[in-house]
Design a protein around this motif. Structure first.
Motif, PDB file in Angstrom:
ATOM      1  N   ILE A  35      61.490 -37.920 -13.102  1.00  0.00           N
ATOM      2  CA  ILE A  35      62.517 -38.871 -13.525  1.00  0.00           C
ATOM      3  C   ILE A  35      62.422 -39.122 -15.022  1.00  0.00           C
ATOM      4  CG2 ILE A  35      63.237 -41.282 -13.321  1.00  0.00           C
ATOM      5  CD1 ILE A  35      62.495 -41.081 -10.335  1.00  0.00           C
ATOM      6  N   GLU A  36      61.227 -39.265 -15.552  1.00  0.00           N
ATOM      7  CA  GLU A  36      61.049 -39.499 -16.985  1.00  0.00           C
ATOM      8  C   GLU A  36      61.501 -38.297 -17.812  1.00  0.00           C
ATOM      9  OE1 GLU A  36      60.328 -42.222 -18.720  1.00  0.00           O
ATOM     10  OE2 GLU A  36      60.446 -43.234 -16.786  1.00  0.00           O
ATOM     11  N   LYS A  39      65.538 -38.188 -17.877  1.00  0.00           N
ATOM     12  CA  LYS A  39      66.326 -39.246 -18.518  1.00  0.00           C
ATOM     13  C   LYS A  39      67.060 -38.793 -19.771  1.00  0.00           C
ATOM     14  CE  LYS A  39      64.234 -43.407 -16.721  1.00  0.00           C
ATOM     15  NZ  LYS A  39      63.481 -44.620 -17.020  1.00  0.00           N
ATOM     16  N   ALA A  43      71.223 -38.696 -19.949  1.00  0.00           N
ATOM     17  CA  ALA A  43      71.940 -39.523 -20.923  1.00  0.00           C
ATOM     18  C   ALA A  43      73.068 -38.741 -21.594  1.00  0.00           C
ATOM     19  CB  ALA A  43      70.968 -40.045 -21.972  1.00  0.00           C
TER      20      ALA A  43
END
Length: 108
Positions: A35-36, A39, A43
């Motif tokens: 998930i990190e 991101k 975006a």
């Protein structure tokens, strides 16, 4: 093909898609790390989708298969991009771009 077979096909395709996506998440040791890492990429997704939706309307100005670049539309699109860069709202770039296009068409 009858309705039951069609619905079973839809269900099987959806289930297959779900398990394919789940396998990529489960193959990683930690989903938090995935998930990190995702991101920054996620975006960029909304601007990319918006550009993909807007560019054909700017470049293809008449219903043909050729590129027909209208300088007024390109200029209005650039004004809209500048307003969007300095505005945190979606409303003002849309209004500013349309007003710019209308003014350019009226006086140009």
């Amino acid at each position: 093909m009858d309705n039951l077979s069609l619905w079973l096909l839809f269900f099987a395709a959806g289930l297959g898609t779900f398990f394919i996506r789940l396998s990529f998440i489960q193959l990683h040791a930690s989903s938090a790390a995935l998930i990190e890492r995702s991101k920054p990429i996620l975006a960029l997704l909304p601007p990319g989708i918006l550009a993909a939706l807007c560019m054909p309307g700017i470049v293809f100005t008449r219903p043909t298969n050729e590129y027909q670049i209208d300088p007024l539309q390109i200029l209005a699109a650039l004004v809209t991009i500048l307003i969007a860069k300095y505005s945190s709202s979606v409303f003002w770039p849309v209004v500013g771009g349309m007003l710019c296009l209308w003014l350019l068409r009226a006086y140009g």
